[in-house]
Motif scaffolding. Sequence first.
Motif, PDB file in Angstrom:
ATOM      1  N   TYR A   1       0.832  -1.206   0.000  1.00  0.00           N
ATOM      2  CA  TYR A   1       0.000   0.000   0.000  1.00  0.00           C
ATOM      3  C   TYR A   1       0.866   1.256   0.000  1.00  0.00           C
ATOM      4  CZ  TYR A   1      -3.567   3.364   1.395  1.00  0.00           C
ATOM      5  OH  TYR A   1      -4.416   4.450   1.442  1.00  0.00           O
ATOM      6  N   ALA A   2       1.945   1.240   0.789  1.00  0.00           N
ATOM      7  CA  ALA A   2       2.848   2.394   0.825  1.00  0.00           C
ATOM      8  C   ALA A   2       3.500   2.630  -0.535  1.00  0.00           C
ATOM      9  CB  ALA A   2       3.914   2.184   1.892  1.00  0.00           C
ATOM     10  N   LEU A   3       3.917   1.559  -1.195  1.00  0.00           N
ATOM     11  CA  LEU A   3       4.510   1.708  -2.531  1.00  0.00           C
ATOM     12  C   LEU A   3       3.480   2.229  -3.533  1.00  0.00           C
ATOM     13  CD1 LEU A   3       6.632  -1.567  -2.695  1.00  0.00           C
ATOM     14  CD2 LEU A   3       7.514   0.771  -2.665  1.00  0.00           C
ATOM     15  N   LEU A   4       2.246   1.754  -3.415  1.00  0.00           N
ATOM     16  CA  LEU A   4       1.181   2.219  -4.304  1.00  0.00           C
ATOM     17  C   LEU A   4       0.919   3.710  -4.104  1.00  0.00           C
ATOM     18  CD1 LEU A   4      -1.149   1.392  -6.311  1.00  0.00           C
ATOM     19  CD2 LEU A   4      -2.572   1.128  -4.274  1.00  0.00           C
ATOM     20  N   VAL A   5       0.810   4.120  -2.847  1.00  0.00           N
ATOM     21  CA  VAL A   5       0.569   5.541  -2.556  1.00  0.00           C
ATOM     22  C   VAL A   5       1.732   6.392  -3.066  1.00  0.00           C
ATOM     23  CG1 VAL A   5       0.348   7.232  -0.699  1.00  0.00           C
ATOM     24  CG2 VAL A   5      -0.925   5.083  -0.574  1.00  0.00           C
ATOM     25  N   ALA A   6       2.951   5.964  -2.807  1.00  0.00           N
ATOM     26  CA  ALA A   6       4.124   6.747  -3.221  1.00  0.00           C
ATOM     27  C   ALA A   6       4.206   6.867  -4.736  1.00  0.00           C
ATOM     28  CB  ALA A   6       5.393   6.103  -2.664  1.00  0.00           C
ATOM     29  N   SER A   7       3.956   5.768  -5.450  1.00  0.00           N
ATOM     30  CA  SER A   7       4.064   5.800  -6.912  1.00  0.00           C
ATOM     31  C   SER A   7       2.974   6.667  -7.538  1.00  0.00           C
ATOM     32  CB  SER A   7       4.008   4.377  -7.475  1.00  0.00           C
ATOM     33  OG  SER A   7       2.806   3.724  -7.101  1.00  0.00           O
ATOM     34  N   LEU A   8       1.721   6.543  -7.056  1.00  0.00           N
ATOM     35  CA  LEU A   8       0.637   7.345  -7.626  1.00  0.00           C
ATOM     36  C   LEU A   8       0.778   8.820  -7.251  1.00  0.00           C
ATOM     37  CD1 LEU A   8      -2.478   5.008  -7.220  1.00  0.00           C
ATOM     38  CD2 LEU A   8      -1.143   5.491  -9.272  1.00  0.00           C
ATOM     39  N   LEU A   9       1.219   9.088  -6.030  1.00  0.00           N
ATOM     40  CA  LEU A   9       1.430  10.482  -5.630  1.00  0.00           C
ATOM     41  C   LEU A   9       2.553  11.106  -6.438  1.00  0.00           C
ATOM     42  CD1 LEU A   9       0.622  12.738  -3.703  1.00  0.00           C
ATOM     43  CD2 LEU A   9       2.267  11.846  -2.057  1.00  0.00           C
ATOM     44  N   SER A  10       3.607  10.354  -6.670  1.00  0.00           N
ATOM     45  CA  SER A  10       4.709  10.854  -7.483  1.00  0.00           C
ATOM     46  C   SER A  10       4.256  11.110  -8.919  1.00  0.00           C
ATOM     47  CB  SER A  10       5.860   9.850  -7.456  1.00  0.00           C
ATOM     48  OG  SER A  10       6.918  10.269  -8.273  1.00  0.00           O
TER      49      SER A  10
ATOM     50  N   LEU B   1      11.986   8.748 -10.618  1.00  0.00           N
ATOM     51  CA  LEU B   1      11.515   8.242  -9.328  1.00  0.00           C
ATOM     52  C   LEU B   1      10.144   7.573  -9.467  1.00  0.00           C
ATOM     53  CD1 LEU B   1      11.797   8.025  -6.239  1.00  0.00           C
ATOM     54  CD2 LEU B   1      10.727  10.298  -6.087  1.00  0.00           C
ATOM     55  N   THR B   2       9.258   8.179 -10.258  1.00  0.00           N
ATOM     56  CA  THR B   2       7.927   7.604 -10.483  1.00  0.00           C
ATOM     57  C   THR B   2       8.031   6.243 -11.157  1.00  0.00           C
ATOM     58  OG1 THR B   2       6.975   9.828 -10.711  1.00  0.00           O
ATOM     59  CG2 THR B   2       5.689   7.987 -11.588  1.00  0.00           C
ATOM     60  N   LEU B   3       8.916   6.122 -12.130  1.00  0.00           N
ATOM     61  CA  LEU B   3       9.092   4.856 -12.828  1.00  0.00           C
ATOM     62  C   LEU B   3       9.609   3.773 -11.888  1.00  0.00           C
ATOM     63  CD1 LEU B   3       9.044   3.312 -15.512  1.00  0.00           C
ATOM     64  CD2 LEU B   3      11.390   4.124 -15.917  1.00  0.00           C
ATOM     65  N   VAL B   4      10.599   4.110 -11.079  1.00  0.00           N
ATOM     66  CA  VAL B   4      11.166   3.126 -10.147  1.00  0.00           C
ATOM     67  C   VAL B   4      10.114   2.698  -9.123  1.00  0.00           C
ATOM     68  CG1 VAL B   4      12.866   2.785  -8.323  1.00  0.00           C
ATOM     69  CG2 VAL B   4      13.526   3.921 -10.451  1.00  0.00           C
ATOM     70  N   LEU B   5       9.398   3.659  -8.556  1.00  0.00           N
ATOM     71  CA  LEU B   5       8.364   3.337  -7.569  1.00  0.00           C
ATOM     72  C   LEU B   5       7.245   2.505  -8.181  1.00  0.00           C
ATOM     73  CD1 LEU B   5       8.062   6.723  -5.631  1.00  0.00           C
ATOM     74  CD2 LEU B   5       8.927   4.566  -4.728  1.00  0.00           C
ATOM     75  N   GLY B   6       6.844   2.858  -9.403  1.00  0.00           N
ATOM     76  CA  GLY B   6       5.776   2.116 -10.057  1.00  0.00           C
ATOM     77  C   GLY B   6       6.154   0.680 -10.343  1.00  0.00           C
ATOM     78  N   LEU B   7       7.346   0.464 -10.883  1.00  0.00           N
ATOM     79  CA  LEU B   7       7.790  -0.900 -11.178  1.00  0.00           C
ATOM     80  C   LEU B   7       7.968  -1.714  -9.895  1.00  0.00           C
ATOM     81  CD1 LEU B   7      10.401  -0.223 -14.020  1.00  0.00           C
ATOM     82  CD2 LEU B   7       8.073  -1.138 -14.241  1.00  0.00           C
ATOM     83  N   THR B   8       8.476  -1.063  -8.840  1.00  0.00           N
ATOM     84  CA  THR B   8       8.632  -1.761  -7.559  1.00  0.00           C
ATOM     85  C   THR B   8       7.282  -2.149  -6.981  1.00  0.00           C
ATOM     86  OG1 THR B   8      10.645  -0.472  -7.135  1.00  0.00           O
ATOM     87  CG2 THR B   8       9.658  -1.619  -5.260  1.00  0.00           C
TER      88      THR B   8
ATOM     89  N   TRP C   1       5.922  -5.105  -8.958  1.00  0.00           N
ATOM     90  CA  TRP C   1       6.656  -6.331  -8.607  1.00  0.00           C
ATOM     91  C   TRP C   1       6.204  -6.859  -7.254  1.00  0.00           C
ATOM     92  CZ3 TRP C   1      10.101  -6.980  -4.465  1.00  0.00           C
ATOM     93  CH2 TRP C   1      10.802  -8.198  -4.464  1.00  0.00           C
ATOM     94  N   TRP C   2       6.056  -5.965  -6.280  1.00  0.00           N
ATOM     95  CA  TRP C   2       5.685  -6.413  -4.944  1.00  0.00           C
ATOM     96  C   TRP C   2       4.235  -6.923  -4.898  1.00  0.00           C
ATOM     97  CZ3 TRP C   2       7.973  -7.431  -0.389  1.00  0.00           C
ATOM     98  CH2 TRP C   2       7.154  -7.554   0.726  1.00  0.00           C
ATOM     99  N   LEU C   3       3.317  -6.167  -5.514  1.00  0.00           N
ATOM    100  CA  LEU C   3       1.896  -6.544  -5.453  1.00  0.00           C
ATOM    101  C   LEU C   3       1.637  -7.880  -6.143  1.00  0.00           C
ATOM    102  CD1 LEU C   3       0.269  -3.051  -6.136  1.00  0.00           C
ATOM    103  CD2 LEU C   3       0.296  -4.286  -3.962  1.00  0.00           C
TER     104      LEU C   3
END
Length: 527
Positions: free
Chosen positions: A220-229, A254-261, A264-266
């Motif tokens: 959830y934290a990765l999702l929030v960070a990627s969409l907010l970015s 940063l958005t690309l890295v967060l989104g791909l991460t 991958w995690w989800l």
Amino acid sequence: MFFSRRQNVRFLYRRRLAGIHSAPDRFLALNVAIGLEHFLVLFNGGAYLPMIPRIIGSLGRNPLYGDWSQDLYFLALGLGLPLGRWVSQRHGDRNGLLFCLATIFLASFVSATTRDYLPFLAARIVAGLAGGLSIPLSLNILLRHYHSDARSFGLFLWGLAAITPFALGPFLGGWIVDSWGWRWLFTLNLPVLLLSFLGIWLWEPPAAKGEPASMDWLGYALLVASLLSLEMLCNLGSKDDWWRASEIRLLAALTLVLGLTAIWWLRRQRLPAVDLGSFRYANFRVAAIGIFVTALVFQGTLALLIVQYQLSFGYSARAIGEILLSLAIFAPVGATFTHWYLGRFDPRPLAVASLLLLAAGAFWLCSYDLPVSPSSIAEPPMLVGLGLGGAFGSWARIGLWGLSGPAEQRAALTLNLLRSTGQAMGIPLVAALWERRLDLHRHFLVEVRGSNLSFWNTAQRHFAHLPGILAESIRQHAAMLAFNEIFYLAAWIFLVLALWSILARVPRERSTESVAEQTAIAELVEP
């Protein structure tokens, strides 16, 4: 003996609260309390739009920052929904909903009293997050108090309470800001939220705490960070000239890295915060693209019309509301027909018809030139309202077609997040495109070798005693040309989406759930 009496009192109290079906006054009070809360959450999204120029002006910021307070509100609405299952299982629907109401109350108080932009923006985000969380919790409570044979009617009322404030918001918001001032939107929230809080606290019995629920907090934290970015990339792009700024390139990386991460995690989790496994279904993929693009184009063009018609053409907020009054009237009509239709027939024809209505309204809106009076453009929103009433419901039904049980619920959550993200991204992206086209048309209207040169030289001599009049006239003409291009492009996108919806296929396996249960899940996707 005293302890035994106390137990008996508690038992009778719980029995009295549980017998809501046999107490029409309690049942009605609870429905009103939940309806007020649901209406208010969505009303604050639609009514805020015509207030943006006044709000940001009074807070001392550029109108660009006004869009941030709206698109981040929509994004927060979508991000609140994935928390619903965990809150429901951990704290119960009643306690979770009361917490949401208290949070929105405090956020509304801050919005109504603050004179600084950053606290106002933070309050809007918090209100959106709590509002998104309240949607599944309030729907759970509502359905629990309807008998199985009356749930269809309850969901019909819920659907009207979802589409009506969203469509009626611009009209009432324009009237409020011109009559009383923008702070009254948030001040009026306070008594409504208090009544809703008291109604749910008094008439909904506390539920027994269930087993501790698991939550994929890292996902959830990765999702929030990627969409907010991603959202801030869209917001800052037009401000910092997109790829020419090193900050934008860094944020994009940063958005690309967060989104791909996050992806991958989800994909590796058994119970992810958002289930990406729904994309393996063909109908879901069709609906996911369709609902995201529809939300992006519709919300972006609606925000552009409401805000820039005030800033560029001098319309009052009330005049903008009057233009969109027909949308507020016909959207519930379309939603009523959609609720009846989708429980009985193939959703694809309705999706095609709804998107064609949106396209027709956009083609109509792109045919105007200055000067335009508010009364002359009141008809196109009528078609838009009818299309809005059916478009998102049709996409939801297509995406959930053939699914049942937990898979259907997870798919609905993902569709809702895609819709909210599309709404959030549409506001800055459409505004940025309009600004680019505005600059281009303004340049070519006064270019040295252009055919308009002699006209503007004559006009300049004519208006020489009125400095600035000619420049303003050029800007208004360029703004209208840019508007026409945006709505022309939007119309063609809606036409393509109408054809895209035909790609959905009738599923081989039919859902094992009742029509009411399928409608309840689909209601989570609609605005």
